[in-house]
Design a protein around this motif. Structure first.
Motif, short mmCIF file in Angstrom:
data_model
loop_
_atom_site.label_atom_id
_atom_site.label_comp_id
_atom_site.label_asym_id
_atom_site.label_seq_id
_atom_site.Cartn_x
_atom_site.Cartn_y
_atom_site.Cartn_z
N LEU A 157 0.98 -0.68 2.08
CA LEU A 157 0.64 -1.47 0.90
C LEU A 157 -0.21 -2.70 1.22
O LEU A 157 -0.56 -3.45 0.31
CB LEU A 157 1.92 -1.91 0.19
CG LEU A 157 2.83 -0.77 -0.29
CD1 LEU A 157 4.12 -1.34 -0.88
CD2 LEU A 157 2.12 0.09 -1.31
N ILE A 158 -0.54 -2.94 2.49
CA ILE A 158 -1.29 -4.12 2.90
C ILE A 158 -2.71 -3.68 3.20
O ILE A 158 -2.96 -2.94 4.16
CB ILE A 158 -0.64 -4.79 4.11
CG1 ILE A 158 0.81 -5.17 3.79
CG2 ILE A 158 -1.43 -6.02 4.53
CD1 ILE A 158 1.58 -5.69 4.97
N GLU A 159 -3.66 -4.13 2.39
CA GLU A 159 -5.04 -3.66 2.49
C GLU A 159 -5.65 -3.97 3.85
O GLU A 159 -6.35 -3.14 4.44
CB GLU A 159 -5.90 -4.27 1.38
CG GLU A 159 -5.58 -3.73 -0.01
CD GLU A 159 -5.83 -2.24 -0.13
OE1 GLU A 159 -6.76 -1.73 0.53
OE2 GLU A 159 -5.09 -1.58 -0.88
N GLY A 160 -5.43 -5.19 4.36
CA GLY A 160 -5.99 -5.54 5.66
C GLY A 160 -5.46 -4.66 6.76
O GLY A 160 -6.20 -4.28 7.68
N ARG A 161 -4.20 -4.32 6.69
CA ARG A 161 -3.61 -3.46 7.72
C ARG A 161 -4.09 -2.03 7.58
O ARG A 161 -4.24 -1.31 8.58
CB ARG A 161 -2.08 -3.53 7.63
CG ARG A 161 -1.38 -3.06 8.88
CD ARG A 161 0.08 -3.43 8.89
NE ARG A 161 0.84 -2.71 7.87
CZ ARG A 161 2.16 -2.61 7.87
NH1 ARG A 161 2.85 -3.19 8.83
NH2 ARG A 161 2.79 -1.97 6.92
N ALA A 324 0.30 -5.16 -6.14
CA ALA A 324 1.42 -5.62 -6.97
C ALA A 324 2.75 -5.35 -6.29
O ALA A 324 3.64 -6.21 -6.29
CB ALA A 324 1.36 -4.92 -8.33
N ILE A 325 2.91 -4.17 -5.72
CA ILE A 325 4.18 -3.85 -5.06
C ILE A 325 4.38 -4.73 -3.84
O ILE A 325 5.50 -5.19 -3.56
CB ILE A 325 4.21 -2.36 -4.66
CG1 ILE A 325 4.11 -1.47 -5.91
CG2 ILE A 325 5.49 -2.03 -3.90
CD1 ILE A 325 4.00 0.01 -5.59
N ASN A 326 3.31 -5.01 -3.12
CA ASN A 326 3.42 -5.82 -1.92
C ASN A 326 3.64 -7.29 -2.25
O ASN A 326 4.58 -7.92 -1.75
CB ASN A 326 2.16 -5.65 -1.06
CG ASN A 326 2.12 -6.60 0.12
OD1 ASN A 326 1.17 -7.37 0.28
ND2 ASN A 326 3.13 -6.57 0.95
N GLN A 327 2.78 -7.86 -3.09
CA GLN A 327 2.81 -9.30 -3.32
C GLN A 327 3.85 -9.73 -4.34
O GLN A 327 4.38 -10.83 -4.26
CB GLN A 327 1.42 -9.78 -3.76
CG GLN A 327 0.36 -9.56 -2.69
CD GLN A 327 -1.01 -10.08 -3.10
OE1 GLN A 327 -1.18 -10.65 -4.17
NE2 GLN A 327 -2.00 -9.87 -2.24
N LEU A 329 6.68 -7.68 -5.34
CA LEU A 329 8.03 -7.18 -5.07
C LEU A 329 8.43 -7.29 -3.60
O LEU A 329 9.58 -7.07 -3.26
CB LEU A 329 8.13 -5.71 -5.52
CG LEU A 329 7.88 -5.48 -7.02
CD1 LEU A 329 7.94 -3.99 -7.34
CD2 LEU A 329 8.89 -6.24 -7.86
N GLY A 330 7.47 -7.62 -2.73
CA GLY A 330 7.81 -7.91 -1.35
C GLY A 330 7.90 -6.73 -0.41
O GLY A 330 8.39 -6.88 0.70
N TYR A 331 7.40 -5.57 -0.81
CA TYR A 331 7.47 -4.39 0.04
C TYR A 331 6.16 -4.22 0.80
O TYR A 331 5.08 -4.46 0.28
CB TYR A 331 7.74 -3.13 -0.79
CG TYR A 331 9.13 -3.10 -1.38
CD1 TYR A 331 10.19 -2.54 -0.70
CD2 TYR A 331 9.37 -3.65 -2.64
CE1 TYR A 331 11.46 -2.52 -1.23
CE2 TYR A 331 10.64 -3.63 -3.19
CZ TYR A 331 11.68 -3.06 -2.48
OH TYR A 331 12.94 -3.03 -3.02
N ARG A 332 6.29 -3.75 2.06
CA ARG A 332 5.12 -3.53 2.91
C ARG A 332 4.69 -2.07 2.96
O ARG A 332 3.57 -1.79 3.36
CB ARG A 332 5.42 -4.04 4.33
CG ARG A 332 5.61 -5.54 4.40
CD ARG A 332 6.18 -5.95 5.75
NE ARG A 332 5.31 -5.63 6.86
CZ ARG A 332 4.31 -6.40 7.26
NH1 ARG A 332 4.04 -7.54 6.63
NH2 ARG A 332 3.57 -6.05 8.30
N ASN A 333 5.58 -1.17 2.59
CA ASN A 333 5.19 0.24 2.53
C ASN A 333 5.83 0.90 1.32
O ASN A 333 6.89 0.48 0.84
CB ASN A 333 5.54 0.99 3.83
CG ASN A 333 7.03 1.06 4.07
OD1 ASN A 333 7.71 1.90 3.50
ND2 ASN A 333 7.54 0.19 4.93
N PHE A 334 5.18 1.95 0.85
CA PHE A 334 5.55 2.58 -0.41
C PHE A 334 6.90 3.28 -0.33
O PHE A 334 7.68 3.26 -1.28
CB PHE A 334 4.45 3.57 -0.81
CG PHE A 334 4.65 4.20 -2.15
CD1 PHE A 334 4.56 3.46 -3.31
CD2 PHE A 334 4.94 5.56 -2.26
CE1 PHE A 334 4.75 4.04 -4.56
CE2 PHE A 334 5.12 6.16 -3.49
CZ PHE A 334 5.03 5.40 -4.64
#
Length: 398
Positions: A157-161, A324-327, A329-334
């Motif tokens: 969920l992290i675009e840079g990664r 939205a899910i990352n920023q 709700l705090g999740y890094r992967n789906f």
């Protein structure tokens, strides 16, 4: 006047730049989370690459005694295994060092050391086989590195990664294979002066963008925070926002007869804040719609659920949903986000006395898990107990 002088100076300059960037990367990754496996793996890889860059200088390879070179060659061969370990640690938030990682590095570096120190020019019958194995190992670890970087890319969920994964797959693997091909083309496995300089230049072209990319990323993008390491279960759903009311006047606004005046700096700032607030409200509305879709329609039960399918149902671009899910709700992967809903349903079922006789496998499948193994692992990671232990505890208290 010959051109022999500028080439060594250029080679030394390139090597110095690579060494400086490797030191910067190691410091960067160890800056905020020095205890994390990714930071430790990065420090080990940076040190190994620094040894490789320094020891692969043509004059050193040609003049240094073989016994001096042997441990350095072993470290250089082991770097392929370190790259594989580092990529796993960087992209897998749940990564932990295991004996197989130490064994892989020790086997690769030990083989390189043994070949250089003893077998390379011994005339032994096993020397051709060990030499061939040493030359195959970088290609094998390149494939493993590519798999590790590509694994979980769709759910990241992290675009840079996500961009970093693609760069490592393309650049890192290409460099390993090109270096292997160059050494295979040499009779004694050594690079020519020009080949060694080109090898260093290629490594610089990889390390420099990698360092720049990581410098642009925040510490929480690179490393999981404490909250991300144990993400909360989805909370209660917010009430749906009321539908906007539209009037005829709203639908056909009057067109001004004169151009609007140029806004003052204060008015421009206020307008910018208004746009930011509107964007913030739009993101929150997306999160509300997502949570309603997951809870009310139980979208998490679908075996084919993905970011793409959810984005299509919500009629938004995938990158917006991932953000939205990352920023929000705090999740890094789906998968962690989806499993939060699945585990919440499973916990409710296991705590229900009326469903005491229902097999754990049935509960797992109904919640959306495809098999019992992933369900058991995710459940124990979230609760600290197996599903059966959790059920016994909850039903004993009821």
């Amino acid at each position: 006047m010959t051109m022999s002088l500028p080439i060594p100076l250029f080679d030394a300059m390139l090597r110095g730049m690579v060494l400086a960037l490797l030191a910067l990367l190691a410091a960067l990754l160890g800056r905020d989370r020095p205890a994390l496996p990714a930071a430790r793996a990065a420090a080990a890889l940076a040190a190994g690459l620094a040894v490789q860059v320094a020891s692969s200088m043509p004059w050193f390879e040609q003049s240094a005694p073989r016994l001096w070179q042997a441990p350095l060659v072993g470290i250089a061969v082991g770097n392929a295994a370190l790259l594989w370990i580092f990529v796993q640690a960087l992209f897998d938030d749940g990564f932990a060092f295991r004996p197989v990682h130490a064994l892989a590095w020790a086997a690769a570096s030990g083989l390189g050391t043994l070949n250089c120190a003893v077998l390379a020019h011994s005339g032994s019958a096993v020397a051709p086989f060990t030499t061939a194995l040493q030359r195959v190992l970088p290609g094998l670890f390149a494939v493993l590195t590519m798999i590790a970087a590509a694994k979980g890319w769709r759910g990241d969920l992290i675009e840079g990664r996500r961009r970093l994964r693609a760069f490592i797959v393309i650049a890192g693997v290409a460099y390993t294979l090109l270096q292997l091909a160059a050494r295979l083309a040499s009779p004694d496995g050594r690079l020519s002066d020009a080949g060694a300089t080109l090898d260093t230049a290629l490594l610089l072209c990889i390390v420099a963008p990698l360092a720049c990319s990581m410098l642009r990323m925040t510490a929480t993008e690179l490393f999981p925070s404490a909250r991300a390491m144990a993400p909360p279960e989805p909370g209660p759903l917010p009430a749906p926002p009321p539908p906007p009311s539209h009037t005829a006047a709203d639908a056909t606004p009057a067109r001004p007869e004169t151009p609007p005046p140029t806004p003052s700096p204060a008015e421009a700032l206020a307008a910018g804040n208004g746009q930011a607030n509107a964007a913030d409200a739009a993101e929150q509305a997306l999160v509300d719609a997502l949570l309603r879709l997951m809870a009310d329609e139980q979208a998490y039960r679908s075996e084919q659920l993905s970011v793409a399918s959810l984005a299509a149902r919500l009629a938004v671009p995938e990158y917006r949903l991932r953000r939205a899910i990352n920023q929000r709700l705090g999740y890094r992967n789906f998968s962690a986000f989806v499993n939060g809903f699945r585990l919440r349903e499973a916990q409710a079922a296991l705590s229900d006395p009326a469903r005491r006789a229902l097999p754990v496998l049935t509960i797992a499948l109904e919640a959306g898990f495809q098999s019992i193994g992933p369900f058991n692992r995710a459940f124990k990671a979230a609760t600290g107990a197996t599903p059966s232990e959790y059920r016994r505890q909850k039903l004993a208290d009821s």
